[in-house]
Structure formats: C-alpha cells, structure tokens
Design a protein around this motif. Structure first.
Motif, PDB file in Angstrom:
ATOM      1  N   GLY A   1       0.816  -1.352  -0.550  1.00 30.45           N
ATOM      2  CA  GLY A   1       0.451  -0.069   0.214  1.00 30.45           C
ATOM      3  C   GLY A   1       0.427   0.946   0.042  1.00 30.45           C
TER       4      GLY A   1
ATOM      5  N   PHE B   1       2.404   3.008   2.151  1.00 28.84           N
ATOM      6  CA  PHE B   1       4.001   3.267   3.064  1.00 28.84           C
ATOM      7  C   PHE B   1       4.915   1.950   1.729  1.00 28.84           C
ATOM      8  CE2 PHE B   1       6.863   2.768   6.424  1.00 28.84           C
ATOM      9  CZ  PHE B   1       7.062   4.327   6.180  1.00 28.84           C
TER      10      PHE B   1
ATOM     11  N   SER C   1       1.030  -8.555  -2.014  1.00 28.08           N
ATOM     12  CA  SER C   1       0.149  -7.659  -1.932  1.00 28.08           C
ATOM     13  C   SER C   1      -1.307  -8.058  -2.076  1.00 28.08           C
ATOM     14  CB  SER C   1      -0.214  -6.647  -1.882  1.00 28.08           C
ATOM     15  OG  SER C   1      -0.536  -4.938  -0.625  1.00 28.08           O
ATOM     16  N   ARG C   2      -2.554  -8.035  -1.154  1.00 24.59           N
ATOM     17  CA  ARG C   2      -4.050  -8.107  -0.922  1.00 24.59           C
ATOM     18  C   ARG C   2      -4.919  -7.648  -2.314  1.00 24.59           C
ATOM     19  NH1 ARG C   2      -8.134  -5.545   2.446  1.00 24.59           N
ATOM     20  NH2 ARG C   2      -7.669  -3.699   1.617  1.00 24.59           N
ATOM     21  N   SER C   3      -4.646  -6.564  -2.837  1.00 26.90           N
ATOM     22  CA  SER C   3      -4.551  -5.622  -3.907  1.00 26.90           C
ATOM     23  C   SER C   3      -3.376  -6.342  -5.202  1.00 26.90           C
ATOM     24  CB  SER C   3      -4.624  -4.208  -3.758  1.00 26.90           C
ATOM     25  OG  SER C   3      -5.674  -4.832  -3.229  1.00 26.90           O
TER      26      SER C   3
ATOM     27  N   TYR D   1      -0.977  -5.290  -7.640  1.00 30.51           N
ATOM     28  CA  TYR D   1       0.075  -4.180  -7.752  1.00 30.51           C
ATOM     29  C   TYR D   1       1.206  -4.273  -9.246  1.00 30.51           C
ATOM     30  CZ  TYR D   1      -1.286  -1.709  -3.126  1.00 30.51           C
ATOM     31  OH  TYR D   1      -2.443  -1.265  -2.471  1.00 30.51           O
TER      32      TYR D   1
ATOM     33  N   THR E   1       2.049  -4.087   6.329  1.00 26.98           N
ATOM     34  CA  THR E   1       0.144  -4.235   5.789  1.00 26.98           C
ATOM     35  C   THR E   1      -0.206  -3.402   7.110  1.00 26.98           C
ATOM     36  OG1 THR E   1       0.632  -6.007   7.647  1.00 26.98           O
ATOM     37  CG2 THR E   1       0.594  -6.509   5.159  1.00 26.98           C
ATOM     38  N   SER E   2      -1.725  -3.567   6.939  1.00 24.83           N
ATOM     39  CA  SER E   2      -2.026  -2.282   8.080  1.00 24.83           C
ATOM     40  C   SER E   2      -2.424  -3.204   9.106  1.00 24.83           C
ATOM     41  CB  SER E   2      -3.352  -2.348   8.430  1.00 24.83           C
ATOM     42  OG  SER E   2      -4.372  -3.457   8.125  1.00 24.83           O
TER      43      SER E   2
ATOM     44  N   VAL F   1       6.960  -2.556   9.728  1.00 24.07           N
ATOM     45  CA  VAL F   1       7.534  -1.352   9.786  1.00 24.07           C
ATOM     46  C   VAL F   1       6.649  -0.788  11.234  1.00 24.07           C
ATOM     47  CG1 VAL F   1       8.504  -0.560   8.548  1.00 24.07           C
ATOM     48  CG2 VAL F   1       6.828  -1.041   7.880  1.00 24.07           C
TER      49      VAL F   1
ATOM     50  N   SER G   1       3.708   0.877  13.253  1.00 28.88           N
ATOM     51  CA  SER G   1       3.876   2.587  13.714  1.00 28.88           C
ATOM     52  C   SER G   1       3.547   2.304  14.927  1.00 28.88           C
ATOM     53  CB  SER G   1       2.913   2.986  13.352  1.00 28.88           C
ATOM     54  OG  SER G   1       3.371   3.752  11.783  1.00 28.88           O
TER      55      SER G   1
ATOM     56  N   PHE H   1       8.329   8.460   9.746  1.00 29.50           N
ATOM     57  CA  PHE H   1       8.347   9.221   8.646  1.00 29.50           C
ATOM     58  C   PHE H   1       7.323   8.812   7.836  1.00 29.50           C
ATOM     59  CE2 PHE H   1      11.013   7.381   6.189  1.00 29.50           C
ATOM     60  CZ  PHE H   1      12.247   7.255   6.859  1.00 29.50           C
ATOM     61  N   GLY H   2       6.324   9.478   6.934  1.00 27.65           N
ATOM     62  CA  GLY H   2       5.886   9.012   5.624  1.00 27.65           C
ATOM     63  C   GLY H   2       6.400   9.302   4.895  1.00 27.65           C
TER      64      GLY H   2
ATOM     65  N   ASP I   1      -3.084   9.660   5.865  1.00 26.85           N
ATOM     66  CA  ASP I   1      -2.605   8.418   6.389  1.00 26.85           C
ATOM     67  C   ASP I   1      -4.727   7.637   6.431  1.00 26.85           C
ATOM     68  OD1 ASP I   1      -0.384   8.322   6.379  1.00 26.85           O
ATOM     69  OD2 ASP I   1      -0.325   9.088   8.413  1.00 26.85           O
ATOM     70  N   SER I   2      -4.092   6.508   6.502  1.00 24.99           N
ATOM     71  CA  SER I   2      -5.577   5.555   6.735  1.00 24.99           C
ATOM     72  C   SER I   2      -6.425   6.169   7.790  1.00 24.99           C
ATOM     73  CB  SER I   2      -5.587   4.567   6.167  1.00 24.99           C
ATOM     74  OG  SER I   2      -4.474   3.401   7.127  1.00 24.99           O
TER      75      SER I   2
HETATM   76  P1  NAP Z   1      -2.370   1.046   6.417  1.00 24.54           P
HETATM   77  O1  NAP Z   1      -4.027   1.260   5.862  1.00 24.54           O
HETATM   78  O2  NAP Z   1      -2.362   0.849   7.096  1.00 24.54           O
HETATM   79  O3  NAP Z   1      -2.338  -0.183   5.458  1.00 24.54           O
HETATM   80  C1  NAP Z   1      -2.312  -0.639   3.834  1.00 24.54           C
HETATM   81  C2  NAP Z   1      -1.575  -1.445   3.501  1.00 24.54           C
HETATM   82  O4  NAP Z   1      -2.088  -2.731   4.596  1.00 24.54           O
HETATM   83  C3  NAP Z   1      -2.445  -2.448   1.966  1.00 24.54           C
HETATM   84  O5  NAP Z   1      -0.308  -2.714   1.599  1.00 24.54           O
HETATM   85  C4  NAP Z   1      -3.352  -2.869   2.596  1.00 24.54           C
HETATM   86  O6  NAP Z   1      -3.205  -4.498   0.800  1.00 24.54           O
HETATM   87  C5  NAP Z   1      -2.973  -3.961   3.819  1.00 24.54           C
HETATM   88  N1  NAP Z   1      -4.732  -4.521   4.096  1.00 24.54           N
HETATM   89  C6  NAP Z   1      -4.959  -3.915   4.733  1.00 24.54           C
HETATM   90  N2  NAP Z   1      -6.256  -4.646   5.472  1.00 24.54           N
HETATM   91  C7  NAP Z   1      -5.779  -5.776   4.292  1.00 24.54           C
HETATM   92  C8  NAP Z   1      -6.214  -7.094   5.534  1.00 24.54           C
HETATM   93  N3  NAP Z   1      -7.455  -7.080   5.792  1.00 24.54           N
HETATM   94  N4  NAP Z   1      -5.539  -8.220   4.533  1.00 24.54           N
HETATM   95  C9  NAP Z   1      -3.957  -7.778   3.843  1.00 24.54           C
HETATM   96  N5  NAP Z   1      -4.059  -6.666   3.661  1.00 24.54           N
HETATM   97  C10 NAP Z   1      -4.200  -5.667   4.128  1.00 24.54           C
HETATM   98  O7  NAP Z   1      -1.490   2.439   5.320  1.00 24.54           O
HETATM   99  P2  NAP Z   1       0.134   2.475   5.195  1.00 24.54           P
HETATM  100  O8  NAP Z   1       0.094   3.798   4.965  1.00 24.54           O
HETATM  101  O9  NAP Z   1       0.021   1.824   4.014  1.00 24.54           O
HETATM  102  O10 NAP Z   1       0.859   1.485   6.389  1.00 24.54           O
HETATM  103  C11 NAP Z   1       1.108   0.709   6.447  1.00 24.54           C
HETATM  104  C12 NAP Z   1       1.926   0.027   7.554  1.00 24.54           C
HETATM  105  O11 NAP Z   1       3.329   1.244   7.499  1.00 24.54           O
HETATM  106  C13 NAP Z   1       1.312   0.139   8.945  1.00 24.54           C
HETATM  107  O12 NAP Z   1       1.687  -1.213   9.826  1.00 24.54           O
HETATM  108  C14 NAP Z   1       1.155   1.813   9.556  1.00 24.54           C
HETATM  109  O13 NAP Z   1       1.515   1.064  10.778  1.00 24.54           O
HETATM  110  C15 NAP Z   1       2.933   1.397   9.298  1.00 24.54           C
HETATM  111  N6  NAP Z   1       3.896   2.972   8.651  1.00 24.54           N
HETATM  112  C16 NAP Z   1       2.794   4.129   7.868  1.00 24.54           C
HETATM  113  C17 NAP Z   1       3.306   5.001   7.572  1.00 24.54           C
HETATM  114  C18 NAP Z   1       2.605   6.121   7.168  1.00 24.54           C
HETATM  115  O14 NAP Z   1       3.098   7.256   7.465  1.00 24.54           O
HETATM  116  N7  NAP Z   1       2.207   6.093   6.465  1.00 24.54           N
HETATM  117  C19 NAP Z   1       5.103   5.184   8.556  1.00 24.54           C
HETATM  118  C20 NAP Z   1       5.114   4.379   9.729  1.00 24.54           C
HETATM  119  C21 NAP Z   1       5.124   2.651   9.014  1.00 24.54           C
HETATM  120  P3  NAP Z   1      -3.504  -3.182  -0.832  1.00 24.54           P
HETATM  121  O15 NAP Z   1      -3.406  -2.045   0.053  1.00 24.54           O
HETATM  122  O16 NAP Z   1      -3.078  -4.445  -0.973  1.00 24.54           O
HETATM  123  O17 NAP Z   1      -5.269  -3.659  -0.049  1.00 24.54           O
END
Ligand code: NAP
Length: 297
Positions: free
Chosen positions: A35, A37, A56-58, A60, A90-91, A116, A118, A144-145, A242-243
């Motif tokens: 997704g 990140f 990933s689930r989706s 890409y 993943t989330s 990774v 949070s 950071f993001g 962010d989601s």
């Molecule tokens: P997120 O909404 O926390 O995670 C999205 C990801 O999770 C996508 O790859 C999505 O896959 C997957 N996902 C969600 N629900 C799922 C399910 N039911 N089954 C399988 N996969 C699922 O948004 P993100 O910003 O990408 O964050 C990803 C991780 O990085 C999180 O743990 C977050 O805490 C960490 N992080 C984020 C940031 C930031 O700034 N964004 C910074 C540091 C750490 P699909 O896309 O394939 O659907």
C-alpha cells in the motif's frame, strides 16, 4: 609498460571477486503489503540497488512493473523466491491475519523478518509467537511517511529493536538492511519496543489526534495566515493522508494510547476552566462593584 596482466578483464579473479562482493552487499527484500507505505519504502530500496519483490492483497502488477519491483499475486510463489528479508508493511489491524496466512515453510530457514508498524510491542510479541525459532526478527519504525519524507529522509528518525538476530552473517545481513536507512541520512535510534510505544503514544498519537480533530474543523487558508496557523494546516495535511486504519491501529494496539487520549481531554477541560474562570471573575467583579456603588448611593 602495460602488460596484458594489468588489463582489468571481467574474467580476472580480482574483478570477479569485486562483482561477487557487490552482489553480496545487495539484499533481496520481499515486501508484504504494497500500500501507501510499502510503495514509499520500495522506491528507495530499489534506488539503492537491492532486488525488491512484493506481495499484497490487491494487484499492484503494473505499478510494480513501472517501479522495477517483481510482483507476485501468489504468496507461495513470493515465498519460493527466498527473499533474504521479508518486510511486513500491512495495516496494523491486518498484520496478524496476514502473518498467519504466509506459507513460512517455503521461506529460507534463516529469513530475516522486519516490520515497519507504527506500534512496536504488538508485532514483537506476534513475531515471537508465530515465527519459527530459526528466523531473525527486527522491529523497526520509520518515524516519517510519504508526506514528511517526500523529499529527503535526512535526519528523520528510524527506531529499531534487534529483537532476535543471530551472530555472524545474520547480524551482517541485519546491518545491511539498516544501512538502507543510514545511507538516506536517517537518525538511527536503537530502542526497546516498549519504550517506543511509551514515547509514541505521547508524541505520534497526540499529533495524529490533534491533526484529525483540526481536520474535522475544516480549517481553510486565509489571506492573513500566521506561521503558527500554517503549521496547523500542514499538520492536517500530514495526518489526513494516512488511512483511518493506521490511526485506529495507533489507538488500539498501543497500550498507552487510551491514557494519552484521556490526558488530552483533561487538558482541554482544564484550559476551558481557566478561560471561563477568568471571565467569571471579571463579571463578578463588575457585578460586585456596581452593587457596592448602588449601596453607597
Ligand atoms: P495502512 O492502511 O496502515 O496499510 C495498508 C496496507 O495494509 C496495504 O498494503 C493493504 O494491502 C494492507 N491491508 C489492509 N487490510 C488488509 C487485509 N485485511 N488483508 C491484507 N492486507 C491488508 O496504510 P500504510 O500507510 O500503507 O501503512 C502500512 C504500515 O506502515 C502500517 O503498519 C503503518 O503503521 C506503517 N507505517 C506507516 C507510515 C505512514 O506514514 N503511512 C509511517 C510509518 C509506518 P492492499 O493495498 O493490497 O489492499
């Protein structure tokens, strides 16, 4: 005079050794969860010359083609590529289900698992419970993001905890992974997962909560923005990208978050009391003064 021996031929022992050393310093990083990140991280890892694969689930596939990442729809195929590092992005909410669904037996016995997320105590415990004893575990949190790290990662903190990393080549591999962030100029902070969660609740969770609260106010830019106000608008922009799953994860999976939310509410109430208390004092003084003036007459 130059003799044939001096020519750097690709079949020379020296140049072959150099090529091998170069290859050895490169990692095969498999990202699970591609997704927001996951993509953000992949971009830099590819740029540094490491091989990146993703699952990933989706789907890409086409984005991965553009990015130079090998995408696997099938998780078995992904694992059979034997990445050196499996990076879970993943989330927070889906992490346990995703981890438990991975065919771990198809991976190398010495795989390094990195997350990774949070929040940190939760994945640490989960990894220790689910992963075979031969796998190494590194818990990280890039603080950071995609918004705050858009241009450069210079001086941005990378928190990590080597939860279970073997010695020798295993430690070297872990070090090579951490070097990805070091090379980008990140500030490397080694810290226990528990300590991270304590600090993050009072900093990151508060930041996201305030950003989301202000977001609900639908603040708009004005022709007379102060610097402080600009900072608030930036905060809204930073946190709303962010989601909601991510924000909910910060709350649900950090044991310290509820207390911080309560402290925030108490602080707001205390501030209101201070304001209204002052106002009441002024009003009472006026009432009293007017009263005493009337009595004197
Ligand atoms: P997120 O909404 O926390 O995670 C999205 C990801 O999770 C996508 O790859 C999505 O896959 C997957 N996902 C969600 N629900 C799922 C399910 N039911 N089954 C399988 N996969 C699922 O948004 P993100 O910003 O990408 O964050 C990803 C991780 O990085 C999180 O743990 C977050 O805490 C960490 N992080 C984020 C940031 C930031 O700034 N964004 C910074 C540091 C750490 P699909 O896309 O394939 O659907």
């Amino acid at each position: 005079s130059v003799v044939a021996l001096d020519a750097a031929q690709p079949f020379d022992y020296e140049s072959r050794r150099m090529e091998q050393m170069h290859k050895e310093s490169k990692l095969k990083v498999g990202i699970v969860g591609f997704g927001n990140f996951g993509q953000f991280l992949a971009q830099r890892i590819v740029k540094q010359g490491h091989a990146v694969l993703a699952h990933s689930r989706s789907d890409y596939s086409s984005l991965c083609d553009e990015m130079g990442v090998l995408f696997f729809r099938d998780v078995d195929d992904f694992c059979e590529e034997h990445p050196d590092v499996v990076l879970l992005s993943t989330s927070i909410l889906s992490t346990e289900a995703v981890l438990r669904s991975l065919p771990l037996q198809r991976l190398k016995r010495s795989t390094l698992f990195v997350d990774v997320l949070s929040v940190k105590e939760f994945p640490k415990t989960l990894f220790q419970q689910v992963l075979p004893a031969e796998f190494d575990i590194l818990c990280t949190h890039p603080m950071f993001g995609p918004e705050s790290g858009r241009g450069s990662w210079n001086s941005l903190p990378l928190v990590y905890d080597k939860v279970r990393v073997g010695s020798g080549v295993r430690d070297e591999r872990c070090q090579r992974f951490l070097e990805i962030f070091e090379r980008e100029g990140c500030r490397m902070v080694e810290m226990s997962c528990a300590e991270h969660d304590r600090f993050a609740a009072s900093s990151q969770f508060i930041t996201h909560t305030v950003g989301r609260m202000l977001g609900k106010l639908e603040l708009e830019s004005t022709p007379i923005n102060t610097k402080g106000y600009e900072t608030l608008l930036d905060l809204v922009q930073n946190t709303q990208g962010d989601s909601f799953d991510l924000y909910y994860g910060l709350f649900m999976y950090n044991i310290n978050a509820t207390e911080e939310l309560e402290r925030l509410e108490l602080a707001f109430d205390a501030l209101k009391k201070q304001l209204f208390g002052k106002l009441h004092n002024v009003l009472r003084k006026q009432l009293f003064d007017v009263g005493s003036a009337a009595t004197n007459h």
